[in-house]
Design a protein around this motif. Structure first.
Motif, PDB file in Angstrom:
ATOM      1  N   ALA A 144       0.835  -1.211   0.000  1.00  0.00           N
ATOM      2  CA  ALA A 144       0.000   0.000   0.000  1.00  0.00           C
ATOM      3  C   ALA A 144       0.866   1.256   0.000  1.00  0.00           C
ATOM      4  CB  ALA A 144      -0.925  -0.002   1.212  1.00  0.00           C
ATOM      5  N   GLY A 145       1.917   1.260   0.820  1.00  0.00           N
ATOM      6  CA  GLY A 145       2.800   2.423   0.880  1.00  0.00           C
ATOM      7  C   GLY A 145       3.528   2.659  -0.427  1.00  0.00           C
ATOM      8  N   GLY A 146       3.997   1.580  -1.066  1.00  0.00           N
ATOM      9  CA  GLY A 146       4.687   1.729  -2.345  1.00  0.00           C
ATOM     10  C   GLY A 146       3.786   2.269  -3.437  1.00  0.00           C
ATOM     11  N   LEU A 147       2.549   1.738  -3.508  1.00  0.00           N
ATOM     12  CA  LEU A 147       1.606   2.223  -4.524  1.00  0.00           C
ATOM     13  C   LEU A 147       1.229   3.676  -4.284  1.00  0.00           C
ATOM     14  CD1 LEU A 147      -0.734  -0.894  -4.844  1.00  0.00           C
ATOM     15  CD2 LEU A 147       1.050  -0.150  -6.428  1.00  0.00           C
ATOM     16  N   LEU A 148       1.015   4.035  -3.015  1.00  0.00           N
ATOM     17  CA  LEU A 148       0.698   5.430  -2.701  1.00  0.00           C
ATOM     18  C   LEU A 148       1.853   6.349  -3.078  1.00  0.00           C
ATOM     19  CD1 LEU A 148      -1.139   5.265   0.749  1.00  0.00           C
ATOM     20  CD2 LEU A 148      -2.078   6.072  -1.415  1.00  0.00           C
ATOM     21  N   ALA A 149       3.079   5.904  -2.808  1.00  0.00           N
ATOM     22  CA  ALA A 149       4.242   6.733  -3.129  1.00  0.00           C
ATOM     23  C   ALA A 149       4.357   6.969  -4.627  1.00  0.00           C
ATOM     24  CB  ALA A 149       5.516   6.066  -2.595  1.00  0.00           C
ATOM     25  N   VAL A 150       4.142   5.927  -5.413  1.00  0.00           N
ATOM     26  CA  VAL A 150       4.190   6.085  -6.873  1.00  0.00           C
ATOM     27  C   VAL A 150       3.122   7.069  -7.332  1.00  0.00           C
ATOM     28  CG1 VAL A 150       3.868   4.904  -9.076  1.00  0.00           C
ATOM     29  CG2 VAL A 150       5.202   3.816  -7.266  1.00  0.00           C
ATOM     30  N   GLY A 151       1.912   6.944  -6.772  1.00  0.00           N
ATOM     31  CA  GLY A 151       0.843   7.861  -7.137  1.00  0.00           C
ATOM     32  C   GLY A 151       1.141   9.295  -6.739  1.00  0.00           C
ATOM     33  N   ILE A 152       1.723   9.479  -5.561  1.00  0.00           N
ATOM     34  CA  ILE A 152       2.037  10.828  -5.080  1.00  0.00           C
ATOM     35  C   ILE A 152       3.084  11.494  -5.964  1.00  0.00           C
ATOM     36  CG2 ILE A 152       3.183  12.061  -3.184  1.00  0.00           C
ATOM     37  CD1 ILE A 152       1.730  10.115  -1.274  1.00  0.00           C
ATOM     38  N   VAL A 153       4.081  10.728  -6.395  1.00  0.00           N
ATOM     39  CA  VAL A 153       5.154  11.288  -7.210  1.00  0.00           C
ATOM     40  C   VAL A 153       4.668  11.639  -8.618  1.00  0.00           C
ATOM     41  CG1 VAL A 153       7.356  10.722  -8.314  1.00  0.00           C
ATOM     42  CG2 VAL A 153       7.008  10.191  -5.903  1.00  0.00           C
ATOM     43  N   HIS A 154       3.761  10.848  -9.145  1.00  0.00           N
ATOM     44  CA  HIS A 154       3.346  11.037 -10.533  1.00  0.00           C
ATOM     45  C   HIS A 154       2.048  11.816 -10.690  1.00  0.00           C
ATOM     46  CE1 HIS A 154       6.283   7.790 -11.201  1.00  0.00           C
ATOM     47  NE2 HIS A 154       6.361   8.254 -12.441  1.00  0.00           N
TER      48      HIS A 154
END
Length: 305
Positions: free
Chosen positions: A122-132
C-alpha cells in the motif's frame, strides 16, 4: 574486537544500572519476606516502612539486599530472572506448547509479516501515485501524515470492533493494525527515493522519449531502493508493535500480547519482561533480515560493496 568492545561496554553499563535499580524497587517486598521468616529488620512493620524512602530502607537493611534479586513477584525483575524465564519458555518447552514463548512469538509474527506485506504494498503504490500525480501529492500525503497523529491504542479497539461486526476475526484484524503502522514509513521513504534522481537524469530520459513508466522502472525505482530499505527497517519493527497492540483489546489467548496481558492479570512481572525481551529479539531479527536482503540487492545492483 575494537568494534565489539564499545557495545559490550554499553551492555555492561546497562546491566549494572538495572541491577542497581532492582534493589530499591524490591526492598519493601524483601523486608516483608524477611520479617515473616523471623529476621530482624528496621523499622519493624509494613506500616512503619510505608512512608520511608526505598534508599533509606536499603541503607538500614544491607543484609536483605541479596533477597531483592530473588523475589517471586518482583516489581522489577533482575536480569538473570528474565534470562531464566526466557530459557524456560523457549528451550524448556515444546514449540507447540501454549507455555512456549516461541509458539506465542510465531502467532504474533504471522500477523506482523502479513501486516508488513500489506503496508509495504500500500505504501509503495501510494508513493508512486504521489510522485506522478499532483492531485494525490496535495491530497493523499497530508492525510497520510494526519493518520499517524491518531494514537494507535485508541484506534485499535475500533478496528477490532468494526471488523468483528462484519465477521472478520483472527489474523486479519491484527495484520491491518500492523499495516496501519508500517505503511507510513514506506510512503515517506519511497516518495523521497522516487524524487531523488537529479533533473539532468530525468531530462536525459526525456530526450530518449522515455515514457513515465519507463522512467519509473529504469531510473526512479532503482534510485529509491536505499531509501526503501531504510524505511522497511522502521516499518517491520512498527508492524511488530502493531501486531502486539492488536492482541491487547481482544483478550487474546495466544501471541506476545496475550503473554503481556496474562502477566499483568496475575502479577507475573518476570513473564511480562520475558515477553518484552522476546518481542525485542524478534524485532532485532526482522530488522537484521531486512538489512541482509538490502545488502544482497544493493550489492547485486552495484550500489554497495
Amino acid at each position: 574486537m575494537r568494534s565489539i568492545l564499545p557495545v559490550l561496554t554499553v551492555v555492561a553499563a546497562l546491566l549494572a544500572l538495572w541491577y542497581a535499580a532492582v534493589v530499591p524497587m524490591n526492598i519493601k517486598a524483601a523486608l516483608t519476606d524477611a520479617e515473616r521468616a523471623g529476621m530482624t529488620v528496621q523499622p519493624e512493620g509494613a506500616a512503619a516502612r510505608r512512608d520511608l524512602s526505598a534508599i533509606q530502607l536499603v541503607l538500614d537493611n544491607p543484609s536483605v539486599i541479596s533477597a531483592t534479586f530473588q523475589q517471586a513477584r518482583p516489581r522489577l525483575p533482575a536480569p538473570h530472572q528474565v534470562v531464566v524465564e526466557l530459557w524456560n519458555t523457549t528451550a524448556g518447552q515444546k514449540v507447540t506448547s501454549k507455555r512456549s514463548l516461541i509458539y506465542h512469538g510465531w502467532v504474533t509474527l504471522s500477523a506482523t509479516l502479513l501486516g508488513f506485506a500489506i503496508g509495504t504494498i500500500a505504501g509503495g503504490l501510494l508513493a508512486v501515485g504521489i510522485v506522478h500525480n499532483r492531485a494525490m501529492d496535495m491530497s493523499v500525503m497530508p492525510w497520510a501524515i494526519a493518520s499517524q497523529t491518531i494514537p494507535i491504542l485508541a484506534i485499535a479497539p475500533m478496528i477490532i470492533v468494526v471488523l468483528n461486526s462484519i465477521g472478520v476475526q483472527g489474523l486479519l484484524p491484527k495484520a491491518i493494525i500492523s499495516a496501519y503502522l508500517s505503511f507510513f514509513p514506506v510512503v515517506v521513504g519511497m516518495v523521497k527515493g522516487l524524487r531523488s534522481p537529479e533533473a539532468g537524469q530525468l531530462d536525459l530520459l526525456k530526450t530518449y522519449h522515455a515514457s513515465a513508466g519507463q522512467s519509473l522502472w529504469k531510473l526512479r525505482l532503482p534510485a529509491s531502493l536505499p531509501y526503501l530499505f531504510a524505511s522497511l527497517k522502521v516499518a517491520i519493527a512498527a508492524a511488530l508493535v502493531g501486531a502486539i497492540i492488536g492482541e491487547l483489546p481482544t483478550g487474546a489467548v495466544s501471541g506476545l500480547g496475550a503473554r503481556l496481558l496474562a502477566g499483568s492479570y496475575y502479577g507475573q512481572t518476570v513473564q511480562i519482561w520475558a515477553a518484552l525481551f522476546g518481542a525485542a529479539i524478534a524485532a532485532a531479527g526482522l530488522v537484521g533480515l531486512v538489512g541482509w536482503i538490502e545488502r544482497l540487492v544493493l550489492t547485486r545492483m552495484g550500489m554497495a560493496k
